[in-house]
Design a protein around this motif. Structure first.
Motif, PDB file in Angstrom:
ATOM      1  N   LYS A   1      -2.609 -11.805  -3.894  1.00 34.59           N
ATOM      2  CA  LYS A   1      -2.478 -10.986  -2.690  1.00 34.59           C
ATOM      3  C   LYS A   1      -2.298 -11.899  -1.486  1.00 34.59           C
ATOM      4  CE  LYS A   1      -4.419  -7.205  -0.014  1.00 34.59           C
ATOM      5  NZ  LYS A   1      -5.449  -6.178   0.139  1.00 34.59           N
TER       6      LYS A   1
ATOM      7  N   LEU B   1      -7.342   4.489   0.509  1.00 32.74           N
ATOM      8  CA  LEU B   1      -7.982   3.360  -0.172  1.00 32.74           C
ATOM      9  C   LEU B   1      -7.496   3.232  -1.610  1.00 32.74           C
ATOM     10  CD1 LEU B   1     -11.691   3.720   1.055  1.00 32.74           C
ATOM     11  CD2 LEU B   1     -10.108   1.877   1.651  1.00 32.74           C
TER      12      LEU B   1
ATOM     13  N   CYS C   1     -10.031  -6.537   0.840  1.00 41.12           N
ATOM     14  CA  CYS C   1     -10.971  -5.771   1.664  1.00 41.12           C
ATOM     15  C   CYS C   1     -12.235  -5.468   0.860  1.00 41.12           C
ATOM     16  CB  CYS C   1     -10.325  -4.495   2.187  1.00 41.12           C
ATOM     17  SG  CYS C   1     -10.292  -3.119   1.020  1.00 41.12           S
TER      18      CYS C   1
ATOM     19  N   CYS D   1     -11.967  -2.618  -1.826  1.00 44.47           N
ATOM     20  CA  CYS D   1     -11.200  -3.000  -3.017  1.00 44.47           C
ATOM     21  C   CYS D   1     -11.986  -3.993  -3.867  1.00 44.47           C
ATOM     22  CB  CYS D   1      -9.854  -3.594  -2.611  1.00 44.47           C
ATOM     23  SG  CYS D   1      -8.658  -2.360  -2.060  1.00 44.47           S
TER      24      CYS D   1
ATOM     25  N   ALA E   1       0.835  -1.203   0.000  1.00 46.40           N
ATOM     26  CA  ALA E   1       0.000   0.000   0.000  1.00 46.40           C
ATOM     27  C   ALA E   1       0.870   1.254   0.000  1.00 46.40           C
ATOM     28  CB  ALA E   1      -0.924  -0.007   1.211  1.00 46.40           C
TER      29      ALA E   1
ATOM     30  N   HIS F   1      -4.214   1.098  -2.123  1.00 46.88           N
ATOM     31  CA  HIS F   1      -4.053  -0.274  -1.644  1.00 46.88           C
ATOM     32  C   HIS F   1      -3.271  -1.078  -2.684  1.00 46.88           C
ATOM     33  CE1 HIS F   1      -7.326  -0.712   1.719  1.00 46.88           C
ATOM     34  NE2 HIS F   1      -6.437   0.235   1.974  1.00 46.88           N
ATOM     35  N   SER F   2      -2.592  -2.132  -2.206  1.00 52.02           N
ATOM     36  CA  SER F   2      -1.612  -2.817  -3.057  1.00 52.02           C
ATOM     37  C   SER F   2      -2.223  -3.394  -4.328  1.00 52.02           C
ATOM     38  CB  SER F   2      -0.921  -3.930  -2.260  1.00 52.02           C
ATOM     39  OG  SER F   2      -1.855  -4.913  -1.837  1.00 52.02           O
TER      40      SER F   2
END
Length: 702
Positions: free
Chosen positions: A656, A630, A661, A664, A583, A633-634
Motif C-alpha cells: 500500500k 470502510l 488506517c 483496516c 478505495a 478501502h483499497s
C-alpha cells in the motif's frame, strides 16, 4: 518503567540543551568570499565557501592507525625500512601503497623520513604525497608540501601544478586553488577540469560556464572527463543547465564510441536525478554501443523514480543483447524488484544471478537480502544472509533494517551487537536501522540511549534520519512535546516533510489537535503542494461537527492550491500479474466477485467481534454509509481479490502506498484469523505480518 522514562527524558533533555547552546554560539556566518587572485579569479563571481569538514570515517581511520603508523602494512614495509638504501622511485611506491591502505598519516611520516635520508622528491613523488594530503584532509600539511614545491620552483610544472590545484580544491580552499592554477605556465585540460570540479562542488554553475568560456578563449578544449565531472558533481545543477552541458558535450561524443558511452551514461544519471526519465531514455537510446555502465545508470534511474517494471525490462534487454552483466548492475536490478509486490519476480532474478555465476558475490547477496525482506520473505532474506561468509557493514545494516522493518526490534538490536563482535563498526545507516526498529516497537528508552550514545561510542554524526527516528519513537509513546522539541533542535534547513508527517500522525493517535495543526502548517510551508488531508489527523479529533467543518476548510484549500490528492492504492500480485485497487474501485473484471467476498469476510469478522471505527471516515454521511466506505478501502479489496484467486492457505502479499488506517489494521488481523491465511502488508512505513491467530508483528505500533 517510570524510572526508565525519567532517565530517557533526562538524557534527551541534556542533548537538547547542548543543541540550544551550540545554536546560540553559532552567530553570523564568518565564511569569507572568494579572494581576488588574478587572472583566473578576475572573471569569476564571488562564491561563499567553507573549509571542508573531514569526514568522521577519516577520523576513525586516523585513530586506528595513529598508534602503529608505519608497521600496519606488514612485512613489505618492514623490509623496505631495513633496506640499506632506496631511491626516490622505491619511496614513491611505498607512499602509494600507504595511500591504497588509507594510511595517510603513515605516508606523510614516510615522506619526511625519506627527506631526512637525503632523498630528493621528484615530480611523481610530490603528486603522490599530495594525494596523501587529500586523503587526510589537512590543509596545514597541504601548505607545508606546497611550500616545498615552491622552494624547488616546480609550481609552474603542469603535472605538479595540477596536483596542487586538486589538493586545495578537494580540501576546500578555493582561493588557494585559484592561485596555484595561475602559477601553471600552460595549464592543460586536466588542470582546468580540476578547477571546474572545485566550483561544481561549491554549486557555482555560472563560474563553471565562465571557466569553459575561458578555456575556449585560450584554445583548450574540454574533454569527456570535464563534462562527466560537471554532470556528476555539480551541486544545484538545474535541468536547463544540464541540457546546456549535454549540448556542449555532443561534439565530444561524436569523436569516439567510448566517449559517447561514458558521457551518455553521465547524462542518463543527471536526467534521472531530475526525474526526467523520458530525456534519460532518449540519451540512453542515442548510445550506439551501450556498456554495462550505461545499462546500470538506466536501470538505477528507473528504479529510483519508482518505475521498477521499466527497470527490469531494461535489465532483460541487456541480457538479450548479451552484454556481460557485473555484480553492480545485477544488484541494482534486484533492488528495483524490491519495489514490486512479487516475490516470484525476485526469485527469478535470484535464478538469473545463479545463471550468471554471480549468486556468491557479496554485493549481490546483500541486494538479495534487502529484496527478499522488502518482498515480505524474511525466511529467504535470513537464508541468503547466512550464506555470506564475512558480511560487511552494508550487509549487516541491510539485515538489521530488515529485522526492524518486519517487527523484530530485539533481533535488530542483537544483530547490531553481533556486527560489532565480528569487528565491524556501525555506520549512520546501521543506526538508522536500529533506531527505526526501536521506534516501530515503541522502545522509546532504548531509542534515546542509542541516539545519545551513537556519537560518544561510535563517533557518528547525528543526521536528519536519526532525528526523525527518535522523534517517531517519542511520538509513538505519547511524548509529543519532547518529540517536537527534538525536531525544532535541528536546523530548520534540515527539516523535511517526513519528520513532521510522522509527528502529525502521532498527534492524531493521541488526539493532540493543537500540535497537529502546528505540524500541518509546517508541512504545507515546506511543500505548498502537500495534500493536507493526506497528511492525516489534523482534522480527526474533537467534536464531529467541528471535524466536518475542518474537512470542508481543508478541501477548499486543496482546490485553491490546485493540489492533486494522491489516492490510497493497494497492489497484490497473483500469478505474476499485479492488480492495483483504490478505495471503492469497480474497474476490474472481477469486481462483482471481489465485492461479494468483501461482504462475506466482513460478516465473518463481525462474528469475531469486529466493530467498525468510523472515526477514520472524513465524510459527513450517515453511520451505515461510513461503515460501507470502510469496507471498500483499497487493501480490503486487494485481500478479497487474493482470497478468490489463490488457493486456500496461500499467504497474501500486499503493498500500500499510504499508511494503513487503524480500522483496516484491526479488520486485517481478523481477516487473517477467519481465512487462516498469513497476510503480509507493506505500507509506506513498515511491514505488517498478520498471523493466523489474529495478531500483527507490529504489536499495534505503526
Amino acid at each position: 518503567m517510570k524510572r526508565a522514562r525519567s532517565i530517557a527524558a533526562g538524557l534527551l533533555g541534556r542533548f537538547l540543551r547542548q543543541c540550544q547552546q551550540q545554536q546560540g554560539s553559532r552567530g553570523v556566518s564568518t565564511r569569507p568570499e572568494i579572494l581576488s587572485s588574478p587572472p583566473i579569479s578576475t572573471f569569476l563571481p564571488g562564491v561563499k565557501y567553507g573549509t571542508a569538514n573531514v569526514l568522521a570515517e577519516q577520523y576513525r581511520i586516523q585513530s586506528q592507525i595513529a598508534g602503529s603508523k608505519l608497521d600496519h602494512l606488514g612485512d613489505r614495509l618492514e623490509a623496505f625500512l631495513r633496506a640499506p638504501s632506496s631511491d626516490v622511485v622505491s619511496w614513491t611506491k611505498i607512499l602509494a601503497a600507504c595511500n591504497e591502505h588509507r594510511d595517510y598519516i603513515g605516508a606523510l611520516d614516510l615522506f619526511d623520513r625519506m627527506r631526512e635520508q637525503g632523498v630528493v622528491p621528484d615530480r611523481i613523488c610530490f603528486v603522490t604525497v599530495l594525494d596523501s594530503v587529500i586523503g587526510l584532509g589537512d590543509i596545514a600539511q597541504g601548505k607545508r608540501i606546497h611550500s616545498m614545491v615552491l622552494d624547488r620552483e616546480l609550481e609552474r610544472d603542469s603535472m605538479i601544478g595540477t596536483a596542487v590545484v586538486k589538493m586545495y580544491a578537494r580540501i576546500g580552499s578555493i582561493q588557494d586553488a585559484c592561485r596555484a592554477f595561475d602559477r601553471i605556465d600552460q595549464p592543460g585540460v586536466a588542470a582546468w577540469t580540476v578547477l571546474i570540479g572545485a566550483y561544481c562542488r561549491l554549486g557555482s554553475f555560472n563560474s563553471v560556464m565562465q571557466i569553459l568560456e575561458r578555456m575556449e578563449a585560450e584554445g583548450v578544449k574540454p574533454n569527456e572527463v570535464t563534462f562527466i565531472t560537471i554532470l556528476d558533481t555539480c551541486k544545484n545543477l538545474a535541468l536547463e543547465d544540464g541540457k546546456k552541458i549535454q549540448a556542449l558535450a555532443s561534439e565530444q561524443q561524436q569523436r569516439s564510441l567510448d566517449a559517447s558511452a561514458r558521457i551518455g551514461t553521465a547524462v542518463i544519471g543527471m536526467f534521472s536525478r531530475f526525474s526526467s526519465m523520458i530525456l534519460a531514455r532518449e540519451a540512453f537510446d542515442k548510445i550506439s554501443q551501450k556498456s554495462v555502465a550505461a545499462y546500470t545508470a538506466m536501470i538505477a534511474g528507473y528504479a529510483n523514480n519508482k518505475q521498477p517494471r521499466e527497470a527490469l525490462a531494461i535489465f532483460q534487454e541487456m541480457i538479450r543483447r548479451r552484454v556481460a552483466a557485473d555484480n553492480l548492475v545485477l544488484a541494482v536490478a534486484i533492488s528495483a524488484c524490491a519495489s514490486i509486490p512479487d516475490l516470484e519476480e525476485g526469485k527469478a532474478l535470484h535464478c538469473s544471478a545463479m545463471d550468471l555465476g554471480l549468486h556468491r558475490d557479496d554485493v549481490v547477496r546483500t541486494a538479495l537480502v534487502d529484496m527478499y525482506s522488502r518482498c515480505g520473505s524474511m525466511e529467504d532474506a535470513s537464508a541468503v544472509f547466512g550464506e555470506i561468509e564475512r558480511p560487511d557493514t552494508i550487509a549487516w545494516s541491510a539485515m538489521i533494517a530488515a529485522l526492524g522493518r518486519h517487527g523484530d526490534p530485539r533481533g535488530a538490536v542483537a544483530m547490531a551487537a553481533r556486527m560489532q563482535q565480528d569487528g565491524w563498526r556501525p555506520t549512520g545507516a546501521t543506526m538508522v536501522g536500529v533506531l527505526a526498529a526501536c521506534a516501530h516497537a515503541g522502545m522509546m528508552e532504548e531509542a534515546v540511549k542509542f541516539f545519545v550514545d551513537m556519537a560518544v561510542d561510535h563517533g557518528l554524526a547525528r543526521e536528519r534520519e536519526h532525528f526523525g527516528c527518535l522523534a517517531d519513537a517519542l511520538g509513538r509513546r505519547g511524548e509529543l512535546a519532547l518529540a517536537e522539541e527534538l525536531i525544532r533542535a535541528m536546523a530548520a534547513e534540515e527539516w523535511d516533510e517526513r519528520i513532521w508527517h510522522s509527528l502529525l500522525g502521532n498527534c492524531r493517535s493521541y488526539n493532540d489537535m493543537e500540535r497537529a495543526n502546528r505540524c500541518a502548517d509546517v508541512i504545507m510551508r515546506l511543500d505548498p503542494k502537500t495534500d493536507p488531508l493526506g497528511v492525516g489527523g489534523m482534522i480527526t479529533g474533537g467534536r464531529a461537527p467541528a471535524r466536518w467543518e475542518d474537512a470542508k476548510r481543508v478541501r477548499k484549500l486543496i482546490a485553491a492550491r490546485a493540489i492533486k490528492k494522491e489516492p490510497g492504492k493497494s497492489m497484490i500480485s497473483v500469478k505474476n500479474n499485479v492488480r492495483g485497487f483504490v478505495a471503492g474501485d469497480r474497474s476490474h473484471p472481477h469486481t462483482k466477485e471481489t465485492y461479494e467476498e468483501v461482504h462475506r469476510l466482513t460478516d465473518l469478522i463481525k462474528k469475531e467481534g469486529y466493530i467498525p471505527d468510523t472515526r477514520y471516515v472524513l465524510h459527513d454521511v450517515p453511520e451505515d454509509q461510513k461503515e460501507r466506505l470502510l469496507w471498500y478501502h483499497s487493501e480490503r479489496l486487494a485481500i478479497a481479490y487474493g482470497s478468490i484467486t489463490t488457493p486456500p492457505g496461500t499467504a497474501l502479499r500486499i503493498i500500500k502506498n499510504l499508511r494503513v488506517c487503524g480500522d483496516c489494521h484491526t479488520a486485517t488481523k481478523l481477516f487473517a484469523k477467519v481465512m487462516q491465511r498469513e497476510i503480509i502488508v507493506r505500507d509506506n512505513r513498515r511491514f505488517h505480518h498478520f498471523a493466523k491467530d489474529g495478531t500483527c508483528s507490529c504489536g499495534d505500533y505503526w
